[in-house]
Motif scaffolding. Structure first.
Motif, PDB file in Angstrom:
ATOM      1  N   TYR A  27       0.816  -1.217   0.000  1.00  0.00           N
ATOM      2  CA  TYR A  27       0.000   0.000   0.000  1.00  0.00           C
ATOM      3  C   TYR A  27       0.851   1.268   0.000  1.00  0.00           C
ATOM      4  O   TYR A  27       0.340   2.374  -0.084  1.00  0.00           O
ATOM      5  N   THR A  66      11.003  10.434   9.198  1.00  0.00           N
ATOM      6  CA  THR A  66      10.259   9.343   8.600  1.00  0.00           C
ATOM      7  C   THR A  66      10.986   8.885   7.344  1.00  0.00           C
ATOM      8  O   THR A  66      12.170   9.116   7.167  1.00  0.00           O
ATOM      9  N   GLY A  67      10.282   8.205   6.446  1.00  0.00           N
ATOM     10  CA  GLY A  67      10.921   7.726   5.234  1.00  0.00           C
ATOM     11  C   GLY A  67       9.856   7.168   4.294  1.00  0.00           C
ATOM     12  O   GLY A  67       8.694   7.542   4.415  1.00  0.00           O
ATOM     13  N   GLY A  68      10.219   6.247   3.501  1.00  0.00           N
ATOM     14  CA  GLY A  68      11.083   5.093   3.633  1.00  0.00           C
ATOM     15  C   GLY A  68      11.236   4.694   5.097  1.00  0.00           C
ATOM     16  O   GLY A  68      10.448   5.076   5.936  1.00  0.00           O
ATOM     17  N   GLU A  69      12.209   3.895   5.330  1.00  0.00           N
ATOM     18  CA  GLU A  69      12.440   3.489   6.719  1.00  0.00           C
ATOM     19  C   GLU A  69      13.631   4.281   7.264  1.00  0.00           C
ATOM     20  O   GLU A  69      14.769   4.060   6.855  1.00  0.00           O
ATOM     21  N   THR A  93       8.802   7.984  12.963  1.00  0.00           N
ATOM     22  CA  THR A  93       7.875   6.928  12.547  1.00  0.00           C
ATOM     23  C   THR A  93       8.711   5.830  11.900  1.00  0.00           C
ATOM     24  O   THR A  93       9.487   6.095  10.983  1.00  0.00           O
ATOM     25  N   THR A  94       8.553   4.598  12.391  1.00  0.00           N
ATOM     26  CA  THR A  94       9.403   3.493  11.937  1.00  0.00           C
ATOM     27  C   THR A  94       8.587   2.228  11.773  1.00  0.00           C
ATOM     28  O   THR A  94       7.543   2.068  12.417  1.00  0.00           O
ATOM     29  N   ASN A  95       9.097   1.313  10.931  1.00  0.00           N
ATOM     30  CA  ASN A  95       8.426   0.010  10.838  1.00  0.00           C
ATOM     31  C   ASN A  95       8.839  -0.895  11.996  1.00  0.00           C
ATOM     32  O   ASN A  95       8.349  -2.019  12.113  1.00  0.00           O
ATOM     33  N   SER A 117       4.740   1.195  12.935  1.00  0.00           N
ATOM     34  CA  SER A 117       3.672   0.702  12.065  1.00  0.00           C
ATOM     35  C   SER A 117       3.566  -0.802  12.200  1.00  0.00           C
ATOM     36  O   SER A 117       4.569  -1.515  12.105  1.00  0.00           O
ATOM     37  N   ASN A 155       0.661   2.387  14.370  1.00  0.00           N
ATOM     38  CA  ASN A 155      -0.093   2.774  13.168  1.00  0.00           C
ATOM     39  C   ASN A 155      -0.590   1.535  12.437  1.00  0.00           C
ATOM     40  O   ASN A 155       0.209   0.663  12.073  1.00  0.00           O
ATOM     41  N   VAL A 157      -2.700   0.629   9.097  1.00  0.00           N
ATOM     42  CA  VAL A 157      -3.464   0.976   7.888  1.00  0.00           C
ATOM     43  C   VAL A 157      -4.562  -0.081   7.781  1.00  0.00           C
ATOM     44  O   VAL A 157      -4.279  -1.274   7.666  1.00  0.00           O
ATOM     45  N   PHE A 186      -7.155   3.780   4.480  1.00  0.00           N
ATOM     46  CA  PHE A 186      -6.267   3.503   3.342  1.00  0.00           C
ATOM     47  C   PHE A 186      -6.339   4.663   2.330  1.00  0.00           C
ATOM     48  O   PHE A 186      -7.407   5.020   1.853  1.00  0.00           O
ATOM     49  N   MET A 187      -5.178   5.243   2.013  1.00  0.00           N
ATOM     50  CA  MET A 187      -5.128   6.414   1.125  1.00  0.00           C
ATOM     51  C   MET A 187      -4.521   6.045  -0.239  1.00  0.00           C
ATOM     52  O   MET A 187      -3.622   5.206  -0.297  1.00  0.00           O
ATOM     53  N   ASN A 192      -0.207   2.264  -5.770  1.00  0.00           N
ATOM     54  CA  ASN A 192      -0.253   1.523  -4.496  1.00  0.00           C
ATOM     55  C   ASN A 192      -1.453   0.584  -4.369  1.00  0.00           C
ATOM     56  O   ASN A 192      -1.829   0.217  -3.263  1.00  0.00           O
ATOM     57  N   MET A 321       3.885   6.895  -1.626  1.00  0.00           N
ATOM     58  CA  MET A 321       4.064   7.274  -0.223  1.00  0.00           C
ATOM     59  C   MET A 321       5.520   7.119   0.208  1.00  0.00           C
ATOM     60  O   MET A 321       6.076   7.963   0.905  1.00  0.00           O
TER      61      MET A 321
HETATM   62  N1  SAM Z   1       8.769   3.050   7.284  1.00  0.00           N
HETATM   63  C1  SAM Z   1       8.117   3.768   8.324  1.00  0.00           C
HETATM   64  C2  SAM Z   1       6.836   3.096   8.754  1.00  0.00           C
HETATM   65  O1  SAM Z   1       6.389   2.181   8.054  1.00  0.00           O
HETATM   66  O2  SAM Z   1       6.325   3.483   9.774  1.00  0.00           O
HETATM   67  C3  SAM Z   1       7.877   5.237   8.015  1.00  0.00           C
HETATM   68  C4  SAM Z   1       7.364   5.585   6.641  1.00  0.00           C
HETATM   69  S1  SAM Z   1       5.720   5.044   6.283  1.00  0.00           S
HETATM   70  C5  SAM Z   1       5.505   5.670   4.653  1.00  0.00           C
HETATM   71  C6  SAM Z   1       4.754   6.140   7.313  1.00  0.00           C
HETATM   72  C7  SAM Z   1       3.350   5.712   7.587  1.00  0.00           C
HETATM   73  O3  SAM Z   1       2.584   5.797   6.405  1.00  0.00           O
HETATM   74  C8  SAM Z   1       3.202   4.276   8.098  1.00  0.00           C
HETATM   75  O4  SAM Z   1       2.464   4.254   9.295  1.00  0.00           O
HETATM   76  C9  SAM Z   1       2.447   3.606   6.993  1.00  0.00           C
HETATM   77  O5  SAM Z   1       1.630   2.570   7.482  1.00  0.00           O
HETATM   78  C10 SAM Z   1       1.635   4.755   6.419  1.00  0.00           C
HETATM   79  N2  SAM Z   1       1.161   4.517   5.061  1.00  0.00           N
HETATM   80  C11 SAM Z   1       1.867   4.124   3.988  1.00  0.00           C
HETATM   81  N3  SAM Z   1       1.092   4.013   2.894  1.00  0.00           N
HETATM   82  C12 SAM Z   1      -0.166   4.346   3.285  1.00  0.00           C
HETATM   83  C13 SAM Z   1      -1.431   4.415   2.615  1.00  0.00           C
HETATM   84  N4  SAM Z   1      -1.540   4.136   1.345  1.00  0.00           N
HETATM   85  N5  SAM Z   1      -2.505   4.798   3.326  1.00  0.00           N
HETATM   86  C14 SAM Z   1      -2.405   5.100   4.650  1.00  0.00           C
HETATM   87  N6  SAM Z   1      -1.236   5.071   5.327  1.00  0.00           N
HETATM   88  C15 SAM Z   1      -0.134   4.682   4.662  1.00  0.00           C
END
Ligand code: SAM
Ligand code: SF4
Length: 326
Positions: A27, A66-69, A93-95, A117, A155, A157, A186-187, A192, A321
């Motif tokens: 996503y 944030t990122g990416g990771e 914000t991290t995975n 996340s 977080n 999604v 979901f955005m 995606n 994203m």
């Molecule tokens: N890698 C890190 C992470 O996953 O937390 C930071 C970057 S990630 C792009 C930041 C946040 O965006 C995460 O919580 C992720 O779940 C959310 N995210 C990514 N794509 C998304 C989408 N299509 N809709 C809603 N949230 C989204």
């Protein structure tokens, strides 16, 4: 101060450290092998600190990495420790998968709150979503952060038919643990696999939770993107980020810097300002920054303004994203 045409004061900067990631969440990123930017195209540590310092001089007092990771960046520790010298509230914000390597760094940088996340509590679903078999490591790292007294936001999604069945398992998790679960609608972004049928809405999330729990509304902060709730007697809380069905643009205070140094005034903005090229050319960037803020659209970057069931994803102008920095 960075004030736009709609009288919104911008004091919050989200800085993406990289467009690379050790996960492959469908996503967030295109399905095919994505090319990550070479280091020369990314902001260096010193450039990140210089940008942060400039934005602080313009009124920013909150910075999220944030990122990416963000934790895949080799110089992550140096970056966050340098930023911790600024008068800002720092967060990340991290995975979660590399968090165990950085607990001491987070403490040294005086981070209080960390967003991790995690979209599922099921290892097989985790593998299907991220293409990485790392559920247990992420879960253990959330427990580790709690044990070290960090405030942890999780977080999620929330996607219809993919993980919406797990909403109440996440709410159950808040019973004993002081975590803050945030269900995110979901955005759509470039490539995606977004479809309106996969959106599980704010109202559907609340209804699902109401089938099992009695919850109360708790107060939201002025600039919060979340609508916060709590099940009585639970240690933690839950919240909903309702970008698709009830956007929260009216009090938006956020600006973004992509890993390649482009300023975006909204997650969905079509336009970007190439601040990194200006910085590398020695040009004063204040006019470009204030102009970028003045061009901020009233809501959702001027896109996604129809009922979400009518959105045509091919008409959206944006990056993925992972390349914006979520
Ligand atoms: N890698 C890190 C992470 O996953 O937390 C930071 C970057 S990630 C792009 C930041 C946040 O965006 C995460 O919580 C992720 O779940 C959310 N995210 C990514 N794509 C998304 C989408 N299509 N809709 C809603 N949230 C989204
Ligand atoms: Fe990586 Fe985070 Fe995007 Fe997943 S959501 S692919 S972990 S940047």
């Amino acid at each position: 101060m960075l004030i736009d045409q709609h009288q919104r004061v911008h004091n919050y900067l989200r800085i993406s450290l990289t467009d690379a990631c050790n996960f492959r969440c469908f996503y967030c990123m295109p399905n095919e092998e994505v090319e990550v930017s070479p280091m020369s195209k990314l902001m260096s540590k010193d450039e990140i600190v210089a940008f942060a310092t400039l934005f602080v001089s313009l009124g920013v007092d909150k910075i999220r990495l944030t990122g990416g990771e963000p934790l895949v960046r080799k110089d992550f520790a140096k970056i966050i420790l340098a930023l911790s010298a600024l008068p800002v509230t720092l967060s990340i914000t991290t995975n979660g998968v590399l968090v165990h390597k950085y607990i001491e760094v987070f403490k040294q940088a005086q981070l209080r709150s960390i967003n991790v996340s995690l979209d599922t509590l099921n290892a097989a679903t985790f593998l299907a979503l991220t293409k990485r078999d790392q559920f247990q490591q992420v879960k253990d790292n959330i427990d580790l952060l709690i044990a070290h007294d960090f405030s942890v936001k999780v977080n999620v999604v929330t996607m219809n038919g993919i993980n919406h069945q797990e909403i109440n398992s996440f709410v159950r998790w808040t019973q004993a643990e002081p975590i803050h679960v945030r269900f995110i609608e979901f955005m759509p972004f470039s490539q995606n696999q977004w479809m309106s049928q996969k959106v599980f809405t704010y109202q559907q999330i609340l209804q699902t939770i109401g089938h099992e729990f009695s919850y109360i509304k708790i107060k939201d902060g002025k600039n919060d993107t979340t609508k916060k709730y709590k099940v009585l007697n639970h240690a933690g809380t839950f919240a909903i980020i309702s970008t698709m069905t009830a956007p929260f643009c009216g009090n938006c205070n956020r600006l973004r810097l992509t890993a390649d140094g482009k300023m975006k005034n909204c997650l969905f903005s079509k336009t970007e300002t190439d601040l990194l090229t200006l910085m590398r050319s020695g040009v004063n960037m204040i006019d470009a920054i204030t102009q970028n803020v003045l061009l901020k659209e009233k809501a959702l970057g001027g896109q996604l303004l129809t009922d979400f069931t009518q959105i045509e994803t091919q008409e959206l102008e944006n990056r993925s994203m992972i390349a914006i920095g979520g």
